[in-house]
Design an enzyme around this catalytic site. Structure first.
Site, PDB file in Angstrom:
ATOM      1  N   ASN A 218       8.880 -11.900 -15.877  1.00 36.08           N
ATOM      2  CA  ASN A 218       9.911 -12.944 -15.966  1.00 36.08           C
ATOM      3  C   ASN A 218       9.602 -14.166 -15.119  1.00 36.08           C
ATOM      4  OD1 ASN A 218      10.738 -12.317 -13.303  1.00 36.08           O
ATOM      5  ND2 ASN A 218      12.106 -10.712 -14.047  1.00 36.08           N
TER       6      ASN A 218
ATOM      7  N   ARG B 103      -8.238  21.703  11.678  1.00 38.91           N
ATOM      8  CA  ARG B 103      -8.547  21.236  10.316  1.00 38.91           C
ATOM      9  C   ARG B 103      -9.365  22.281   9.578  1.00 38.91           C
ATOM     10  NH1 ARG B 103     -13.732  17.392  10.371  1.00 38.91           N
ATOM     11  NH2 ARG B 103     -14.624  17.989  12.368  1.00 38.91           N
TER      12      ARG B 103
ATOM     13  N   HIS C 228      -7.678  14.935  12.676  1.00 40.83           N
ATOM     14  CA  HIS C 228      -8.115  13.969  13.689  1.00 40.83           C
ATOM     15  C   HIS C 228      -6.873  13.399  14.377  1.00 40.83           C
ATOM     16  CE1 HIS C 228     -11.535  14.610  11.140  1.00 40.83           C
ATOM     17  NE2 HIS C 228     -12.339  13.886  11.908  1.00 40.83           N
TER      18      HIS C 228
ATOM     19  N   HIS D 112      -8.503   4.613  15.409  1.00 42.78           N
ATOM     20  CA  HIS D 112      -8.429   5.872  14.674  1.00 42.78           C
ATOM     21  C   HIS D 112      -7.680   6.957  15.445  1.00 42.78           C
ATOM     22  CE1 HIS D 112     -11.313   3.796  12.243  1.00 42.78           C
ATOM     23  NE2 HIS D 112     -11.576   4.828  11.487  1.00 42.78           N
TER      24      HIS D 112
ATOM     25  N   ASP E  18       7.391  -8.130 -10.948  1.00 35.69           N
ATOM     26  CA  ASP E  18       6.360  -8.855 -10.207  1.00 35.69           C
ATOM     27  C   ASP E  18       6.237  -8.348  -8.780  1.00 35.69           C
ATOM     28  OD1 ASP E  18       5.357 -10.984 -12.037  1.00 35.69           O
ATOM     29  OD2 ASP E  18       7.495 -11.395 -12.172  1.00 35.69           O
ATOM     30  N   GLY E  19       7.378  -7.960  -8.206  1.00 37.25           N
ATOM     31  CA  GLY E  19       7.329  -7.442  -6.840  1.00 37.25           C
ATOM     32  C   GLY E  19       6.482  -6.189  -6.752  1.00 37.25           C
TER      33      GLY E  19
ATOM     34  N   HIS F 150      18.150 -13.440 -10.094  1.00 44.52           N
ATOM     35  CA  HIS F 150      17.655 -12.161  -9.582  1.00 44.52           C
ATOM     36  C   HIS F 150      18.774 -11.365  -8.914  1.00 44.52           C
ATOM     37  CE1 HIS F 150      14.950  -9.374  -7.399  1.00 44.52           C
ATOM     38  NE2 HIS F 150      15.826  -9.510  -6.442  1.00 44.52           N
TER      39      HIS F 150
ATOM     40  N   GLU G 199      -4.651   5.769   0.948  1.00 41.51           N
ATOM     41  CA  GLU G 199      -3.695   6.692   1.564  1.00 41.51           C
ATOM     42  C   GLU G 199      -2.300   6.506   0.977  1.00 41.51           C
ATOM     43  OE1 GLU G 199      -5.432   4.369   3.240  1.00 41.51           O
ATOM     44  OE2 GLU G 199      -7.051   5.537   4.145  1.00 41.51           O
TER      45      GLU G 199
ATOM     46  N   ARG H 180      -9.555  17.536  15.184  1.00 42.51           N
ATOM     47  CA  ARG H 180     -10.972  17.464  14.828  1.00 42.51           C
ATOM     48  C   ARG H 180     -11.772  18.469  15.655  1.00 42.51           C
ATOM     49  NH1 ARG H 180     -15.626  13.400  16.813  1.00 42.51           N
ATOM     50  NH2 ARG H 180     -17.145  13.889  15.194  1.00 42.51           N
TER      51      ARG H 180
ATOM     52  N   HIS I 262      22.033  -6.518  -8.413  1.00 43.62           N
ATOM     53  CA  HIS I 262      21.035  -7.365  -9.052  1.00 43.62           C
ATOM     54  C   HIS I 262      21.289  -7.395 -10.553  1.00 43.62           C
ATOM     55  CE1 HIS I 262      19.354  -6.081  -5.215  1.00 43.62           C
ATOM     56  NE2 HIS I 262      18.716  -7.221  -5.201  1.00 43.62           N
TER      57      HIS I 262
ATOM     58  N   SER J  23     -13.953  15.782   6.002  1.00 40.96           N
ATOM     59  CA  SER J  23     -13.313  15.709   7.316  1.00 40.96           C
ATOM     60  C   SER J  23     -11.959  16.396   7.324  1.00 40.96           C
ATOM     61  CB  SER J  23     -13.129  14.245   7.741  1.00 40.96           C
ATOM     62  OG  SER J  23     -14.370  13.596   7.887  1.00 40.96           O
TER      63      SER J  23
END
Lengths: 684, 684
Positions: free
Chosen positions: A205, A373, A477, A489, A175-176, A278, A427, A536, A48, A400
Site C-alpha cells: 500500500n 554442550r 558458550h 561473545h 511493508d513493516g 494506517h 538466530e 563450552r 488500526h 559448537s
C-alpha cells in the site's frame, strides 16, 4: 473484468462504484470486513483501520476460494494456516473469524475490541481464540513464524503422507514486516528450503506510519524475493478476479510464492493512501462518509443476514474435505495414527522417562568430564531416536552447539524427512521458525546458537514465552568460560535477561545429569519455552549418586550439605557449581559447615512451596552466590524471604568480559573457590 | 594480467605460483598478512585463519591504493573508515595496522593475540587500539554501523564543506553478515539514502561454519543489493589488478557500492575452500605446507625489513594529504573550526546547561500534565537549535516518539544538511547506525522506537554499552500505560534487561523536569549510552520546586519526605512516582510518615557514595517499590545494604500485560496508590 479495475491516482480517485458494480457479491462480503473494522475501531477509540480496509478484497478471495479450513473445527490438523503478520490489522482477522462462523468470535467480542478480557486484543494473541494461529504485532514475526509452520508441514507430510498432511501456510505481510531484518532471514531460509506451500501476500500500500514508504525505502521487493528463490506474482489487490487467478497461480509453484498485492490503505475514506489511514479512523463524519462511499446502508456492527449467510457458507466450505480427511486418518492404522495424534498433542513418547533415567544412571557411574554442550548432545543422541517429532537445528554453529545427532537427516528440498535444519547465520529467523513449528503442532523443535546471541533472537524468544509454546533454545558458550572470543561473545547479562522474561524456564545445568534432567523438563513442557544455558568448557560430574527423581524439576536442591554445623550456604548454577563445591571443601576443612545448593532453574524453584524453599535455603547461615554472570536478580536469593535478616555476598561478573583463555579469565575476574570461601568467611 | 588469473575448481587447484608470478610485489605484501595470521592463530591456539588469508589480496589493494589514512595519525578526522564487519577475521585488521605502522600495534601485540591485556582481542574491540573503528564480531553489526558512519560523513560534509569532510567508509563483510537480518535493514537504508561513500567488500568465499553457504542459502546477493538501489561490481578477489579497478569504479558511483569479491577461504592451505578453513588452523604441518605453497621462507612473526618498509610506505601514503587537510582546517575560520572541533570532541555547547535550567524553571512553574515522551520533545525543541551536532530519528514512529523538532530538516539524497532520519521499520539498523554516527565523531545521535522493541535493537544496544559510546535511545510507550496495543507492545521485563546490561544508563523520568535532567545527562555523557524510558500517558509535574541542580544525576533522591516520624519509604520510577505520591497522601493522612524516593536512574544511584545512598534509603522504615514492570532487580533496593534487616514489598507486574485502556490496566494489575498504601501498612 479484472483489467477494467480502476486505479487511483493523485488526479483520478479510485472509483468505488465501478469496483462494486464489477463484482457486487464480492464487494458486499469484503465491505462487511471493512465496516466491522471501522465500527470496532470506533467503539474502542483505538486500533488500526486502514490495513483491514485495504486488504479486505484479498482476504475475502483467500477465505472464499483458497484457504482450506472449516470454521466449525478450527483445530483440524490439516487446515491451511493463516498468519496475519501485519498484526496491527487484527480486525481483518477478527472480522473473518466472526463472519465465517468461528463459534467463539461473536459480535460481542468485536464490540469489545481491545477491551479487558475480550479475545479481540489489540493485536492477535495466540490462545485467545481458535483461528488465531500465532501472536503477531511485533513486525516481521508472522512471516518468520510461518516459515517454521511450512517446514513442520513438509516434515510431517514426509512422515505421514499427503493424504494426512497437505496444507498451505498463507501470510499477509505489510511493508513493516518486509523492512524488519528478520524478514530477510525468513525469506532466504524459505527460498533455500523451497517451501512451496508458503505463500506471502504482501499488502503493497506504499504507506507507513511516518508517511510514504519511499521516505525510508526504495527496495524493489519483487526483485528481492526473486533473489532468494521465490516465485513472484503481482496483482491489483482490489480486483477479486485477478486475486483469485493470482492465488491459484501461487499454489502451483515449486518454490515459495510472494504475491505483491497493490492496495489502497483505508480505501474509500478521506484518509485513503495516507499515513493517517494506517491508524484509528474514529471521526464519525469520516466513518459515515466512508460507509456512503461503500454503498453500505447498515448500522454499526449490523451485518445483514444474507451477507452473513454467504460468509458462513464460506466457513462451512471445508467441512466435507475435513470429514474425508478424518476418514483417511481413521484408515491410517492404529500405530501410525497414534503417533500422529501423540505428537500433535505434544505428549512425549512413553519411553522418554526411562531413557533419561538410564542415561543419568550411566553417567552418574562413569562420571565423564565434559562440557554441558556435550552433555546435551549425549541426551539428544538417546532422545532423538525415540522421539521422531523432534526437529533440531543450529544457526550455523552445529559443531559448537552439538545439536545434530546421528540419523536425524538434514531437511532439504531433496530430503523432506530430514529433521535437522541448517538455519544459516540467522538466530532470529531460527527462533521464529521454532515458534512456527511448535504452533503448527506435531513437532518438538529446538535450535542452537551461542548464548550471547539470544540478543539477536530476543523478539521471537519473547513471543515463545508470551504464547506459551514449549520450544527449546540450546544456548552454548554461556559465560566467560568460552574464552578467547572475548566480550562480544561472552554473555554476562543474558541469564538475567532470560530470567526476567515471564514464562521462560532458564536451565543452567552443572553436569550431564542435570543436563539430562533439564532436557526431560524441556521435552515434556506444555506451555513454557526452555532456555538451556550450556558451557563450552568441560565440567566434572557432580551428581554421582544416581536418583530416579528429576531434581532439576525442583529448580534448586541441596547438592552437598554441611557436615559440621551449617554456617554457610553456597548457591551456584552451571559451571560455578563445581567452584562452589571446591569452596565448600576449603571451608569444611576449616570446620565451617557449608551447604552447596545447585540452582539450575530459578523459575521452578520459585514455584515450589514455601516449606521446600525454606528447607533448601533456611534463614541463618550466610549465603554466597556464585555465577559467571552479573549479580542482577541474585538479591532475590541472597536475602531470602521478605524481612529475614540473612547476609549475602555475590561472586561473579561486574562488567563485560575479556579475551583470554577461560582459566585465565576465571582467575582474572576472581571467580574462584578461594574467592567464594573468602566471601563467606568475611561475613561470619 | 588480471584476465590471466587462474581460478580454482574441483578439478584444477588454484595455482598460487602463477598468482605470485603475476604480481610478485603484491603477493609478498599480501602474504605477510596471511602468515602473520597463521602465526598469531597458532600462538593463541585459537582464532580464525581462513578469512584473513582469503581477503588478504583485497585488503592489501585497499590499503595500498584506496584507503585514505595516515598510520601516524589514526585520529585524523577526515580519514576513510575501515570496518571489518566479519570481525572474527580480526588478524586481518591487526596485521594491516601492524604492517602499516600504527604505533600501538606492535609485533608483541600480535604475538599475544587473544591473551589477557593484549589489544589484539579475539574480535576487534573499539578502544583497544587506534585503527579499530568499531567493535565487531556479532555478525552484521559492522555493515549496519558503517551506514551510520556514512550518514555522519554526509551531514558533516554538508555543514563544513568538502574541503574538511570528504571520506569514505569501507566495509569487509562475509556471508554471515549478509545472512543476518540487520544487514537487510542496513542495505535498504543505505540504498534509500544514496550513501555513495559507503563501499561494501563482500568476502564471497562460499563457506560458513556448517559447510557450504549453499547448505542454508541460495540468495543471489548481487541481485539483492541491486534491489535496494546499490551499484554492484564483481571481481576476482585474488587478482590485484582487477581489485584495483573494481575499487576505483566503486568510488565513482552515486549510490552505495557492493563489490562481490570471489575468494578462497584459507587460500593455499589444505583447508582451502572448506569450513575447516574458517576456524583456527594450528596444525604445524599444515602451516608449514601453507608457507611453502606461498613461497614464504621466513620464520613465525618474521616480516623481512623490505616488505615491512613497503607496508610502512603505504602507511605514510596519506601523510601529505593529512597535512594539507590540517592547513585547510586552520584556514576555516575560528568560529567554524571551533564548532567542528567541539562536536568532534563530543563537548556540549556552552549554552546547554542554561537552556536545560530555563526549561526546568519554566515547567516547574507551569506544571504541565504531559506524557514524558512529550516532555522529551519539549527538551529537544530547545536543545536541537543550539546543538547542531544532534542527529535524530525514529524507526517509523516519529509522531509517537516525538523525536522530530522544527527546523531539523530531513536527511535525504536531496538534503544532506537534514538532521532527522526516517529509519523505516528498522529498530536494529537504527541502533547500529546510531553507534556508527557516534563512532564517526562530530555527531550526537538519538533514535526512537517503542520501549518494547529494544528487543529488536538489543545486539546493537549491547555494542553501544560495550564500546562505551554515548548514543541515546528514546524509548516511548514504556509500560502497560500504553494501553490497548496489548502485551506484544507492553514492556514488562525491558527495564530489567536494560538495567542488567553493563555501562548503560537507564532513565525513567517521572515528569518534564526529570526528563530534562535525564536528557542533559545523556547529551553530556562521554562513554555511556542512555536509554530514556518514556510514557505514552500524561503525567503530572511533580518537581514543582525549581532547583538548578540536576537531581537525576544522583540517580535517586528524596522527592517528598515524611512529615511525621518516617515509617515508610516508597520507591518508584517514571509514571509510578505519581502513584507513590498519592499513596504517600493516603498514608500520611493516617499519620504514617512516608518518604517518596524517585529513582530515575539506578546506575547513577549505585555510583553515589554510601553516605548519600544511606541518606536516601536509611535502614529502618519499611520499603515499597512501585514500578509497572516486573520485580526482577528490585530486591537490590528493597533489602538495602548487605545484611540489613529492612522489610520490603513490591507493587508492579508479575507477568505479561493485556490489551485494554491504560487506566483499566493499572487497576486490573493492582498498580494503584491504594495497593501501595496497603502493602506498606501490612509490613508495619
Amino acid at each position: 473484468m479484472s483489467n477494467q479495475t480502476p486505479e487511483a491516482s493523485p488526479d483520478k480517485p479510485l472509483d468505488l462504484d465501478a469496483l462494486r458494480a464489477a463484482n457486487p457479491g464480492h464487494w458486499r462480503r469484503a465491505t462487511a470486513i471493512r465496516t466491522l473494522t471501522l465500527d470496532a475501531v470506533a467503539a474502542a477509540n483505538s486500533g488500526h483501520s486502514g490495513m483491514p480496509m485495504g486488504m479486505a478484497d484479498v482476504a475475502t478471495v483467500l477465505y472464499e476460494k483458497h484457504l482450506k479450513f472449516d470454521a466449525s473445527r478450527p483445530d483440524w490438523p490439516d487446515r491451511d494456516r493463516f498468519v496475519l503478520s501485519a498484526g496491527h490489522g487484527s480486525m481483518l482477522l477478527y472480522s473473518l473469524l466472526h463472519l465465517t462462523g468461528y463459534p467463539e468470535m461473536t459480535l460481542d467480542q468485536l464490540r469489545n475490541f481491545r477491551q479487558l478480557g475480550a479475545i479481540t486484543a489489540g493485536h492477535p494473541e495466540y490462545g485467545h481464540a481458535p483461528g488465531i494461529e500465532t501472536t503477531t504485532g511485533p513486525l516481521g514475526q508472522g512471516i518468520a513464524t510461518a516459515v517454521g509452520m511450512a517446514i513442520a508441514e513438509e516434515i510431517q507430510r514426509a512422515r505421514f503422507g499427503r493424504k494426512i498432511v497437505e496444507h498451505r501456510t498463507w501470510v499477509i505481510a505489510g511493508d513493516g514486516c518486509l523492512m524488519e531484518g528478520v524478514s530477510q532471514e525468513a525469506i532466504a531460509l524459505a527460498g533455500k528450503l523451497e517451501l512451496s506451500h508458503l505463500i506471502v501476500l504482501w499488502d503493497n500500500n506504499g504507506i507507513t506510519i511516518d508517511g510514504k514508504v519511499s521516505l525510508s525505502d526504495i527496495t524493489d521487493q519483487k526483485q528481492r524475493f526473486k533473489a532468494s528463490g521465490w516465485n513472484v506474482i503481482e496483482v491489483d489487490g482490489h480486483d477479486p478476479v485477478a486475486i483469485d487467478a493470482a492465488l491459484s497461480d501461487a499454489k502451483k509453484g515449486r518454490k515459495p510464492t510472494m504475491v505483491a498485492c497493490k492496495t489502497h490503505i483505508a480505501i474509500g475514506s478521506s484518509a485513503q493512501d495516507t499515513s493517517k489511514g494506517h491508524g484509528a479512523l474514529t471521526d464519525p463524519d469520516l466513518i459515515a462518509a466512508t460507509r456512503r462511499a461503500y454503498g453500505w446502508e447498515h448500522g454499526p456492527f449490523d451485518i445483514p443476514a444474507d451477507i452473513k449467510a454467504e460468509w458462513e457458507a464460506i466457513g462451512a466450505r471445508g467441512a466435507e474435505a475435513r470429514a474425508e480427511w478424518e476418514m483417511r486418518l481413521a484408515e491410517l492404522g492404529a500405530g501410525k495414527r497414534g503417533e500422529f495424534e501423540r505428537a500433535l498433542k505434544g505428549a512425549p513418547p512413553r519411553r522418554l522417562s526411562a531413557t533419561i533415567r538410564a542415561l543419568k544412571k550411566q553417567v552418574s557411574e562413569s562420571t565423564p568430564k565434559v562440557a554441558t554442550r556435550k552433555s546435551s548432545e549425549m541426551v539428544l543422541e538417546v532422545v532423538n531416536p525415540i522421539m521422531p517429532e523432534t526437529i533440531g537445528g543450529s544457526a550455523d554453529l552445529t559443531g559448537s552447539n552439538n545439536t545434530l545427532t546421528k540419523d536425524m537427516g538434514v531437511f532439504s528440498p531433496e530430503d523432506r524427512a530430514g529433521r535437522y535444519i541448517y538455519y544459516g547465520i540467522r538466530e532470529h529467523g531460527m527462533a521464529a521458525a521454532l515458534n512456527g513449528m511448535a504452533l503448527h503442532g506435531g513437532a518438538r523443535a529446538y535450535g542452537g546458537t551461542f548464548f550471547c546471541f539470544t540478543d539477536y533472537a530476543r523478539p521471537a524468544m519473547r513471543l515463545s514465552a508470551l504464547m506459551g509454546i514449549p520450544v527449546t533454545y540450546v544456548m552454548t558458550h554461556d559465560s566467560i568460560g568460552l574464552g578467547e572470543d572475548g566480550p562480544t561473545h561472552q554473555p554476562v547479562e543474558h541469564l538475567a535477561i532470560c530470567r526476567a522474561t515471564p514464562n521462560t524456564n532458564v536451565f543452567r545445568p552443572c553436569d550431564t545429569v542435570e543436563t539430562a534432567e533439564a532436557w526431560e523438563l524441556a521435552l515434556t513442557s506444555t506451555s513454557t519455552p526452555s532456555v538451556l544455558s550450556l558451557t563450552r568448557q568441560g565440567l566434572r560430574t557432580l551428581r554421582t549418586a544416581h536418583s530416579n527423581k528429576n531434581l532439576v524439576s525442583q529448580g534448586a536442591y541441596i547438592l552437598a550439605d554441611a557436615t559440621e554445623k551449617r554456617m554457610v550456604i553456597l548457591m551456584a548454577t552451571g559451571s560455578e557449581v563445581e567452584i562452589a563445591m571446591a569452596a565448600r571443601d576449603i571451608l569444611e576443612r576449616d570446620g565451617i559447615g557449608t551447604r552447596v545448593v545447585s540452582m539450575p532453574c530459578w523459575e521452578l524453584f520459585e514455584t515450589q512451596d514455601e516449606k521446600y524453599r525454606k528447607k533448601v535455603l533456611p534463614a541463618g547461615p550466610v549465603r554466597v552466590a556464585v555465577e559467571a554472570g552479573i549479580r542482577f536478580g541474585w538479591d532475590r536469593w541472597l536475602y531470602g524471604e521478605r524481612g529475614k535478616r540473612d547476609k549475602g555476598a555475590f561472586v561473579g561478573m561486574h562488567d563485560f568480559g575479556a579475551s583470554a583463555p577461560s582459566e585465565v579469565l576465571f582467575e582474572h575476574f576472581g571467580i574462584t573457590a578461594e574467592a567464594v570461601a573468602k566471601a563467606a568467611r568475611e561475613m561470619l
